[in-house]
Write an enzyme that holds these catalytic residues in place. Structure first.
Site, PDB file in Angstrom:
ATOM      1  N   SER A 132       0.804  -1.223   0.000  1.00  0.00           N
ATOM      2  CA  SER A 132       0.000   0.000   0.000  1.00  0.00           C
ATOM      3  C   SER A 132       0.838   1.275   0.000  1.00  0.00           C
ATOM      4  O   SER A 132       0.295   2.363  -0.193  1.00  0.00           O
ATOM      5  CB  SER A 132      -0.946   0.024   1.202  1.00  0.00           C
ATOM      6  OG  SER A 132      -0.229   0.240   2.398  1.00  0.00           O
ATOM      7  N   LYS A 170       0.944   4.028   7.192  1.00  0.00           N
ATOM      8  CA  LYS A 170       0.186   4.855   6.251  1.00  0.00           C
ATOM      9  C   LYS A 170       0.593   6.321   6.421  1.00  0.00           C
ATOM     10  O   LYS A 170       1.235   6.694   7.396  1.00  0.00           O
ATOM     11  CB  LYS A 170      -1.331   4.736   6.511  1.00  0.00           C
ATOM     12  CG  LYS A 170      -1.926   3.366   6.236  1.00  0.00           C
ATOM     13  CD  LYS A 170      -2.011   3.052   4.761  1.00  0.00           C
ATOM     14  CE  LYS A 170      -2.716   1.720   4.520  1.00  0.00           C
ATOM     15  NZ  LYS A 170      -1.925   0.568   4.984  1.00  0.00           N
TER      16      LYS A 170
END
Length: 211
Positions: A132, A170
């Site tokens: 990701s 993230k």
């Protein structure tokens, strides 16, 4: 043997800190301003005595501004450890959907890179699983170096944990009534949370192989 003269300790410490902060020793004038000495001959005298004691090393082959460095004996006199620090590896973190990730006991240790020595004791590493964060070069199988902190600025890359004790790496954003954990992969959606715990900010990356 420890240095007895307080001015010598101050001179040695300032030279060491200047080298850490700037990458090179200070000038005689800068030393004088830092330790409250106006006489350059007095400063040179302190430096020569530090050299004789083995706490400073002068290299005649280098330009004057780069000619002095603090030795291991000098570091010990200042109480600075000369043993390289190690970063604990505390399991894994996903660059994908959150998973149970961070362990209390280290699974292995990694030498601290020179440019991160100032954070010794305040870092841990996690193995990355998932894709990701590929847009910023964090790949599956990498290790991220994380500085421990419980807050973050918008846009920081963090290791965050939700209420279910699931952790993920993230990009962090604090928005009106929620937190957004944004992947760096155009094919993946952000994670929206009402509550989030920041475990740390990603400040480095290690890769075992060239891809």
């Amino acid at each position: 043997m420890a240095i007895q003269e307080s001015k010598q300790i101050q001179v040695l410490r300032f030279i060491h800190e200047a080298q850490l902060n700037n990458g090179y020793p200070p000038t005689v004038r800068e030393v004088g301003e830092a330790v409250g000495l106006s006489s350059s001959s007095t400063i040179h005298g302190h430096i020569e005595r530090l050299v004789k004691k083995g706490y400073l090393l002068k290299d005649a082959s280098k330009p004057r501004a780069r000619a002095i460095e603090v030795t291991d004996s000098g570091l010990e006199a200042l109480g600075v450890s000369t043993t390289p620090g190690r970063i604990p590896v505390l399991g894994q973190v996903t660059a994908g959907a959150p998973i149970l990730a961070v362990e209390e006991e280290a699974t292995e240790f990694f030498p601290i890179p020179d440019n991160l020595m100032q954070f010794d004791g305040d870092m841990f590493m996690l193995n990355v699983r998932g894709n990701s964060m590929i847009n910023i070069g964090i790949l599956d199988g990498d290790k991220v170096i994380v500085r421990k902190q419980d807050n973050a600025d918008n846009g920081d890359v963090v290791v965050a944990m939700n209420d279910d004790d699931e952790a993920t790496v993230k990009r962090f954003f604090r928005e009106a009534d929620h937190f957004r954990l944004q992947p760096e992969n155009d094919a993946m959606a952000p994670i929206i949370l009402k509550q989030v715990a920041i475990l740390g900010k990603v400040i480095g990356l290690y890769r075992d192989a060239i891809y």
